[in-house]
Design a protein around this motif. Sequence first.
Motif, PDB file in Angstrom:
ATOM      1  N   ASP A  91       0.194   7.864 -13.073  1.00 45.70           N
ATOM      2  CA  ASP A  91       1.594   7.587 -12.742  1.00 45.70           C
ATOM      3  C   ASP A  91       1.699   6.443 -11.740  1.00 45.70           C
ATOM      4  N   PHE A  92       0.811   6.439 -10.739  1.00 42.64           N
ATOM      5  CA  PHE A  92       0.809   5.353  -9.756  1.00 42.64           C
ATOM      6  C   PHE A  92       0.527   4.010 -10.424  1.00 42.64           C
ATOM      7  N   ILE A  93      -0.405   4.002 -11.360  1.00 45.99           N
ATOM      8  CA  ILE A  93      -0.764   2.749 -12.020  1.00 45.99           C
ATOM      9  C   ILE A  93       0.412   2.212 -12.831  1.00 45.99           C
ATOM     10  N   ARG A  94       1.037   3.074 -13.625  1.00 39.80           N
ATOM     11  CA  ARG A  94       2.173   2.627 -14.431  1.00 39.80           C
ATOM     12  C   ARG A  94       3.310   2.100 -13.547  1.00 39.80           C
ATOM     13  N   GLU A 144       0.877  -1.176   0.000  1.00 41.59           N
ATOM     14  CA  GLU A 144       0.000   0.000   0.000  1.00 41.59           C
ATOM     15  C   GLU A 144       0.912   1.224   0.000  1.00 41.59           C
ATOM     16  N   PRO A 145       1.133   1.880  -1.168  1.00 44.17           N
ATOM     17  CA  PRO A 145       2.146   2.926  -1.268  1.00 44.17           C
ATOM     18  C   PRO A 145       1.667   4.330  -0.950  1.00 44.17           C
ATOM     19  N   ALA A 146       0.387   4.493  -0.599  1.00 45.63           N
ATOM     20  CA  ALA A 146      -0.146   5.802  -0.188  1.00 45.63           C
ATOM     21  C   ALA A 146      -1.002   5.566   1.054  1.00 45.63           C
ATOM     22  N   GLY A 184       7.667   3.096   6.240  1.00 49.01           N
ATOM     23  CA  GLY A 184       8.660   4.105   5.913  1.00 49.01           C
ATOM     24  C   GLY A 184       8.053   5.255   5.156  1.00 49.01           C
ATOM     25  N   ILE A 185       8.785   6.378   5.117  1.00 53.58           N
ATOM     26  CA  ILE A 185       8.392   7.546   4.341  1.00 53.58           C
ATOM     27  C   ILE A 185       9.097   7.449   3.000  1.00 53.58           C
ATOM     28  N   ALA A 186       8.347   7.334   1.928  1.00 52.65           N
ATOM     29  CA  ALA A 186       8.956   7.105   0.623  1.00 52.65           C
ATOM     30  C   ALA A 186       8.029   7.588  -0.481  1.00 52.65           C
ATOM     31  N   ASP A 187       8.628   8.157  -1.501  1.00 50.27           N
ATOM     32  CA  ASP A 187       7.900   8.560  -2.699  1.00 50.27           C
ATOM     33  C   ASP A 187       7.749   7.332  -3.593  1.00 50.27           C
ATOM     34  N   PHE A 188       6.534   6.883  -3.788  1.00 45.06           N
ATOM     35  CA  PHE A 188       6.290   5.679  -4.574  1.00 45.06           C
ATOM     36  C   PHE A 188       6.802   5.807  -6.003  1.00 45.06           C
TER      37      PHE A 188
END
Length: 245
Positions: free
Chosen positions: A114-117, A51-53, A85-89
Amino acid sequence: MNANRSAAVMAQRAEPVDSLDDFPTPPWATRALLRFLRDQGEPLHLQHAWEPACNRGYLARVLGEEFDHVHATDVHDYGWPGQAGIADFLIPWGQDAPDVDWIITNPPFRLGADFIRQALTYARRGVAMLVRTSFVEGVDRYRSLFQETPEAFVLPFVERVVMWKGVLLDPDVPIWKPDGKGGGKAEKPTSATSYSWLVWRRDDDAHLERTTRFVRIPPCRLELTRPGDYPPLPDHLKPPRGGLL
């Protein structure tokens, strides 16, 4: 002049370019997706998800009800202890990317494509994104995303998924709406925006399924809501002392 509050205008959920797009996901909406995936034969209990967001963890916690492991990250620290963690997906992850079967999230509105790609690059089994139903429209998005990588399923909700900026609200609990004149009234929170899950799946040979199927998510909010899903109503949304519900 009265403000234009037509459904067409209200459905235009636009966020500034520097916005965190903080719209927490109701748990029942995630459970509806997981039930659909189980019905499709996905062995979620043996799989890993990212789960990146993750925001305050409302979506990630529900993923944890089904998946063997959930890796949760976000570009911002919302104070949820389950965040790994804090990270830009959207950075190039390379070998640092978590080894996951599924990537599932409610992406920032303006970064949905962008998230999908990016997710399709790292998910072994599939990708699911909660988006406005109108996300499937648009020539630019068709040419840059859907033409080459069509979704396997479009799953629109028959019921409204109530999402408010910065707070998770129980649609059965009235909130106070001031009228600007010292008064106001208590109303149950609603939304004019319709949402759908878009799902991409890989077949047994790891190829993306290229046939898009449209399947409505039937009414299920009451069935899939559990005690403790919603936090207490924030003080600024509670009726003032003496206010009528």
